[in-house]
Motif scaffolding. Structure first.
Motif, short mmCIF file in Angstrom:
data_model
loop_
_atom_site.label_atom_id
_atom_site.label_comp_id
_atom_site.label_asym_id
_atom_site.label_seq_id
_atom_site.Cartn_x
_atom_site.Cartn_y
_atom_site.Cartn_z
N ARG A 88 49.79 65.73 -6.08
CA ARG A 88 51.16 65.35 -5.69
C ARG A 88 51.41 63.86 -5.80
N ARG A 89 50.37 63.08 -6.10
CA ARG A 89 50.54 61.64 -6.31
C ARG A 89 50.15 61.24 -7.73
N THR A 143 46.55 46.27 -7.30
CA THR A 143 46.35 46.84 -5.96
C THR A 143 45.78 48.25 -6.11
N LYS A 144 44.78 48.57 -5.32
CA LYS A 144 44.23 49.94 -5.36
C LYS A 144 45.26 50.92 -4.83
N SER A 193 46.52 53.60 -2.40
CA SER A 193 46.06 53.71 -1.01
C SER A 193 45.51 55.11 -0.73
N THR A 196 46.43 57.49 1.03
CA THR A 196 47.39 58.61 1.03
C THR A 196 47.46 59.28 -0.34
N HIS A 197 47.10 58.55 -1.39
CA HIS A 197 47.17 59.09 -2.75
C HIS A 197 46.06 60.11 -3.05
N HIS A 224 56.24 53.05 4.89
CA HIS A 224 56.17 54.25 4.05
C HIS A 224 57.07 54.19 2.84
N GLN A 225 57.62 53.01 2.52
CA GLN A 225 58.36 52.90 1.27
C GLN A 225 57.36 52.77 0.13
N PRO A 226 57.49 53.54 -0.95
CA PRO A 226 56.62 53.28 -2.09
C PRO A 226 56.96 51.89 -2.64
N PRO A 227 55.98 50.97 -2.76
CA PRO A 227 56.32 49.64 -3.27
C PRO A 227 56.91 49.71 -4.68
N CYS A 247 57.81 58.30 -7.63
CA CYS A 247 58.10 57.55 -6.40
C CYS A 247 58.24 56.05 -6.65
N HIS A 248 57.45 55.51 -7.57
CA HIS A 248 57.48 54.06 -7.81
C HIS A 248 58.40 53.74 -8.98
N PHE A 292 51.92 61.76 -10.67
CA PHE A 292 53.02 61.24 -11.51
C PHE A 292 53.70 60.08 -10.79
N CYS A 293 53.11 58.89 -11.02
CA CYS A 293 53.45 57.69 -10.25
C CYS A 293 54.95 57.38 -10.20
N ARG A 327 58.61 45.23 0.93
CA ARG A 327 59.06 46.60 1.24
C ARG A 327 60.12 46.55 2.33
C1 HEC Z 1 54.93 61.16 -3.79
C2 HEC Z 1 55.19 59.74 -3.92
C3 HEC Z 1 54.16 58.85 -4.59
C4 HEC Z 1 53.53 59.04 -5.79
C5 HEC Z 1 53.69 60.19 -6.78
C6 HEC Z 1 52.69 57.88 -5.99
N1 HEC Z 1 52.82 57.01 -4.93
FE1 HEC Z 1 51.96 55.20 -4.72
N2 HEC Z 1 52.77 55.00 -2.88
C7 HEC Z 1 53.64 55.87 -2.29
C8 HEC Z 1 53.96 55.42 -0.95
C9 HEC Z 1 54.89 56.13 0.02
C10 HEC Z 1 53.25 54.21 -0.75
C11 HEC Z 1 53.24 53.32 0.50
C12 HEC Z 1 52.56 53.98 1.65
C13 HEC Z 1 51.24 54.55 1.27
O1 HEC Z 1 50.33 53.79 0.93
O2 HEC Z 1 51.17 55.78 1.25
C14 HEC Z 1 52.51 53.98 -1.98
C15 HEC Z 1 51.69 52.88 -2.20
C16 HEC Z 1 51.13 52.54 -3.43
C17 HEC Z 1 50.43 51.30 -3.72
C18 HEC Z 1 50.18 50.16 -2.75
C19 HEC Z 1 48.94 50.46 -1.99
C20 HEC Z 1 48.67 49.46 -0.89
O3 HEC Z 1 47.56 49.51 -0.36
O4 HEC Z 1 49.53 48.68 -0.54
C21 HEC Z 1 50.05 51.37 -5.03
C22 HEC Z 1 49.29 50.31 -5.81
C23 HEC Z 1 50.48 52.65 -5.56
N3 HEC Z 1 51.13 53.33 -4.55
C24 HEC Z 1 50.26 53.08 -6.85
C25 HEC Z 1 50.51 54.38 -7.29
C26 HEC Z 1 50.04 54.91 -8.56
C27 HEC Z 1 49.28 54.14 -9.60
C28 HEC Z 1 50.47 56.21 -8.61
C29 HEC Z 1 50.19 57.25 -9.68
C30 HEC Z 1 48.78 57.52 -9.95
C31 HEC Z 1 51.22 56.49 -7.39
N4 HEC Z 1 51.19 55.35 -6.60
C32 HEC Z 1 51.85 57.69 -7.08
C33 HEC Z 1 54.14 57.02 -2.86
C34 HEC Z 1 53.72 57.57 -4.05
#
Ligand code: HEC
Ligand code: HEC
Length: 151
Positions: free
Chosen positions: A120-121, A99-100, A102, A104-105, A63-66, A127-128, A123-124, A59
């Motif tokens: 809000r999280r 990876t689970k 996190s 914040t989701h 706070h960057q989405p991976p 952001c990813h 639709f993966c 990353r």
């Molecule tokens: C609004 C933006 C956003 C959406 C939508 C989102 N993510 Fe993320 N995600 C992030 C950000 C920012 C991070 C890194 C910081 C954090 O964990 O919040 C992250 C981190 C992750 C990680 C790494 C977790 C870790 O512990 O390192 C995974 C895996 C992941 N997301 C999967 C998903 C999946 C699967 C979905 C859909 C179900 C999703 N994300 C939807 C923003 C988003």
């Protein structure tokens, strides 16, 4: 009152015409589409080739989405199902090696933690994105953060 109204209407019309004129002519300013005029359709960029199953790219900032280190073609996310969560959801992560998602989701925008993924999280790919060898669109001097594993 009537007079005022017609002045407003005429002014409004004048504004729209000048905006339209600007839309067609970029005035020589080059944008990400090159110097194409705004009313011309430019050929779409070639699709980037997704780098298959590589180690995740480090990353660049906290706070960057991976980035997604695997193909996601055909992975459906809709009202009834979410393919991503069948591996990244807490229930399946151990068995799939993914990876689970996190904590914040699970959080809503007003800071409440839900017992399932927050809308809000959901639709993966909002952001990813998948990893591709893409050059920066504009030259820039951004330096990734060293403490996140960037040399
Ligand atoms: C609004 C933006 C956003 C959406 C939508 C989102 N993510 Fe993320 N995600 C992030 C950000 C920012 C991070 C890194 C910081 C954090 O964990 O919040 C992250 C981190 C992750 C990680 C790494 C977790 C870790 O512990 O390192 C995974 C895996 C992941 N997301 C999967 C998903 C999946 C699967 C979905 C859909 C179900 C999703 N994300 C939807 C923003 C988003
Ligand atoms: C078949 C299981 C599976 C599905 C479905 C899946 N993933 Fe993954 N994903 C994985 C595995 C396993 C890894 C870990 C790969 C690695 O670390 O090399 C991973 C890694 C990731 C990472 C990197 C996490 C990190 O720690 O940096 C992100 C982001 C991610 N996936 C997002 C998604 C999104 C978004 C979707 C849906 C479009 C999705 N994945 C669907 C199995 C899956």
């Amino acid at each position: 009152m009537k007079k005022l109204l017609s002045v407003v209407v005429v002014l409004g019309l004048a504004c729209t015409t000048s905006i339209n004129a600007e839309e067609v002519n970029s005035g020589g300013v080059e944008s990400l589409r090159g110097t194409a005029t705004l009313d011309a359709t430019k050929k779409a960029e070639e699709m980037k080739r997704v780098i298959k199953d590589k180690n995740p790219i480090a990353r660049n900032y906290v706070h960057q989405p991976p980035m997604i280190p695997h193909q996601i073609r055909g992975y459906k996310v809709d009202l009834n199902s979410n393919k991503c969560l069948t591996c990244h959801g807490w229930k399946y992560a151990a068995e799939t090696g993914a990876t689970k998602v996190s904590m914040t989701h699970f959080e809503t925008r007003d800071g409440k933690t839900l017992s399932d993924i927050s809308p809000r999280r959901y639709f993966c790919s909002q952001c990813h994105v998948t990893q591709a060898d893409a050059k920066p669109l504009v030259e820039n001097t951004f330096e990734p953060v060293e403490s996140l594993g960037n040399d």
